[in-house]
Design a protein around this motif. Structure first.
Motif, mmCIF file in Angstrom:
data_model
loop_
_atom_site.group_PDB
_atom_site.id
_atom_site.type_symbol
_atom_site.label_atom_id
_atom_site.label_comp_id
_atom_site.label_asym_id
_atom_site.label_seq_id
_atom_site.Cartn_x
_atom_site.Cartn_y
_atom_site.Cartn_z
ATOM 1 N N CYS A 125 -7.007 31.766 84.850
ATOM 2 C CA CYS A 125 -7.033 33.279 84.364
ATOM 3 C C CYS A 125 -8.039 33.928 84.860
ATOM 4 O O CYS A 125 -9.168 33.202 84.967
ATOM 5 C CB CYS A 125 -6.895 33.044 82.845
ATOM 6 S SG CYS A 125 -7.375 34.508 81.956
ATOM 7 N N CYS B 40 -10.998 34.103 82.083
ATOM 8 C CA CYS B 40 -11.664 32.693 81.959
ATOM 9 C C CYS B 40 -12.436 32.413 83.150
ATOM 10 O O CYS B 40 -13.452 31.658 83.045
ATOM 11 C CB CYS B 40 -10.637 31.690 81.744
ATOM 12 S SG CYS B 40 -9.436 32.194 80.190
ATOM 13 N N CYS C 143 -4.122 34.488 80.430
ATOM 14 C CA CYS C 143 -3.565 33.622 79.407
ATOM 15 C C CYS C 143 -3.248 34.375 78.098
ATOM 16 O O CYS C 143 -3.750 35.674 78.146
ATOM 17 C CB CYS C 143 -4.230 32.534 79.365
ATOM 18 S SG CYS C 143 -6.046 32.851 78.541
ATOM 19 N N GLN D 157 -6.726 35.582 75.930
ATOM 20 C CA GLN D 157 -7.330 36.696 76.820
ATOM 21 C C GLN D 157 -6.681 37.876 76.643
ATOM 22 O O GLN D 157 -6.971 38.979 76.456
ATOM 23 C CB GLN D 157 -7.645 36.452 78.187
ATOM 24 C CG GLN D 157 -8.780 35.227 78.422
ATOM 25 C CD GLN D 157 -9.887 35.793 77.849
ATOM 26 O OE1 GLN D 157 -10.447 36.718 77.348
ATOM 27 N NE2 GLN D 157 -10.883 34.453 77.912
HETATM 28 ZN ZN ZN Z 1 -7.414 32.302 80.214
#
Ligand code: ZN
Lengths: 190, 169
Positions: free
Chosen positions: B76, B79, B114, B117
Motif C-alpha cells: 500500500c 503503509c 488497502c 487506509q
Molecule cells: Zn496499507
C-alpha cells in the motif's frame, strides 16, 4: 542590567496584550487568556494582590469549535422565576452576539468569587479587527496563538504543488471512474 | 428455423452462457474516450484516414517515492511511507493526490490503498471539506463543495478536528 529593570517595571504596571482568535478553539484559548487577566504569568502572583493585565481579543467571530460542538454544546440560563429556564446551542448564541462565546468561556474559567467581575472588566472583545485607536495605542505585546491556522489548497502556488513528492503513480491501462450523469426526467412523453 | 426456437431447444446451462456472451459484448465495445491518459491523433494521406490512440507518457521518476524495498513491492502506498506524525486533514497536498478532478475520492483499484487506509483517507477528505480547506473543487454545476456555505445553520462557523474524531454525516 537595563533589561532586568524593564522586566521589573512590566511586573508592576498594567500592560496590555493582543490576541487574535481566528481559527482558535474558544475554550483552549480561554485557558491561556485567563492567566494573563489574573496575573498568573507574573512571579509575584497572589489572588489578593491586584496585578492582572488587560487582554484585547480580536476576530472573535471567526472562533473555532471542535467537530460537532457548534450544534451540541449548549448554554443554559435561568431567570429565577417559575418557567424561566432557557437553553440555546452554541451557534445560536454566536448568531445573537459574536463575542458572547468567548466571554462565557473566559468567565467560566475564573473562580467564582467577588474578584471575578473586576477581572472580567479587563477583557476587551471585538468581533472584527476594527479596534479603536485609544485601545490600540496601549498595546505593548501579543499573546501567541495556541493552534496553527490551517492553510487552504488555494494558498499553495503552482510551483509548490508541482514540486511536492508524489505518493503513487497511476496504472497505465486503468480506467478513470465514470462521471455521474444527470438522470433524464420523463415528463414530456405523457 | 427461427432463432428463438433454436434457443429453446438447447439445454438451460447453454442458454445462460449465451446470455452472458450477449451482455459482455456490450461492455467491450466503446467509442468514447474512457481511458483519459490517451491522446487521439488523426492522420490523412490521400483517401485514407488513420486514427490512433497513443498513451501520453508522464514522467514522475524524480518525484516518485521508492515503491520497492529490496526488490519486493510493498502493498500500500501509505503503509509504505509510514508517516510520523500521522496524516492529518490539514495535509491538503497529499490528500489532493487521492482526488479526481471533480473532487471525489479515487477507487482502491487506482490508488492501490488497502481497506484500512482507504477508509481513513475517506474520513480525512470529508474533514478537510468540512473545514473549508478544499473549496477549490466544485461540482460541475458550480456549487462550491465547501460545507460552510451550506444552508445548515450550525455549519457556517469554523471548525477543527482532532486525531480521534470520526466524521459523522
Ligand atoms: Zn496499507
Amino acid at each position: 542590567m537595563a533589561y532586568n529593570r524593564v522586566l521589573q517595571w512590566s511586573v508592576m504596571t498594567r500592560s496590555w496584550w493582543l490576541y487574535d482568535a481566528e481559527n482558535q478553539c474558544a475554550f483552549k484559548s480561554a485557558r491561556k487568556i485567563v492567566d494573563y487577566l489574573q496575573g498568573k504569568h507574573k512571579p509575584i502572583y497572589h489572588p489578593l494582590s491586584d496585578i492582572g493585565d488587560h487582554v484585547v481579543v480580536i476576530n472573535t467571530k471567526l472562533v473555532a469549535m471542535r467537530d460537532d460542538r457548534w450544534r451540541k454544546f449548549t448554554y443554559s440560563h435561568h431567570t429565577g422565576y417559575a418557567g424561566g429556564f432557557s437553553r440555546a446551542s452554541a451557534w445560536r448564541l454566536h448568531d445573537m452576539d459574536p463575542t458572547k462565546v468567548m466571554h462565557k468561556a473566559c468567565y467560566q474559567r475564573i473562580k467564582g468569587n467577588l474578584l471575578r467581575p473586576n477581572i472580567m472588566r479587563r477583557l476587551h472583545l471585538f468581533p472584527d479587527d476594527n479596534v479603536p485607536d485609544e485601545i490600540m495605542a496601549n498595546i505593548s505585546d501579543q499573546i501567541q496563538q495556541i493552534q496553527i491556522v490551517p492553510k487552504q489548497l488555494e494558498d499553495y502556488s503552482q510551483l509548490e504543488r508541482d514540486n511536492f513528492p508524489q505518493i503513487f503513480e497511476w496504472p497505465e491501462k486503468e480506467m478513470m471512474p465514470k462521471k455521474k450523469q444527470p438522470e433524464l426526467l420523463q415528463t414530456e412523453d405523457t | 428455423m427461427n432463432v428463438i426456437q433454436q434457443v429453446y431447444s438447447i439445454s438451460r446451462p447453454v442458454q445462460q452462457l449465451l446470455r452472458y456472451t450477449c451482455i459482455s459484448s456490450y461492455r467491450h465495445f466503446t467509442t468514447s474516450t474512457t481511458k483519459h491518459r490517451r491522446e487521439i491523433i488523426e492522420k490523412t494521406e490521400g483517401n485514407t484516414t488513420v486514427i490512433e490512440g497513443n498513451i501520453i507518457p508522464v514522467d514522475h521518476s524524480k518525484l516518485l517515492k521508492p515503491q520497492t524495498v529490496e526488490g519486493n513491492t510493498v502493498a500500500c502506498p501509505l503503509c509504505r511511507l509510514d508517516l510520523h506524525p500521522k496524516l492529518k486533514y490539514t495535509d491538503v497536498l497529499i490528500l489532493r493526490q487521492f482526488l479526481t478532478p471533480e473532487g471525489e475520492q479515487l477507487p482502491k483499484k487506482i490508488s492501490g490503498l488497502c481497506y484500512k487506509q482507504h477508509r481513513e483517507v475517506k474520513n480525512l477528505i470529508r474533514q478537510a471539506y468540512r473545514a473549508g480547506l478544499l473549496s477549490e473543487y466544485q461540482f460541475p454545476e458550480g456549487h462550491p463543495r465547501r460545507s460552510q456555505r451550506s444552508t445548515w445553520k450550525w455549519k457556517k462557523y469554523n471548525v477543527y478536528f482532532e486525531e480521534e474524531d470520526k466524521f459523522r454525516f
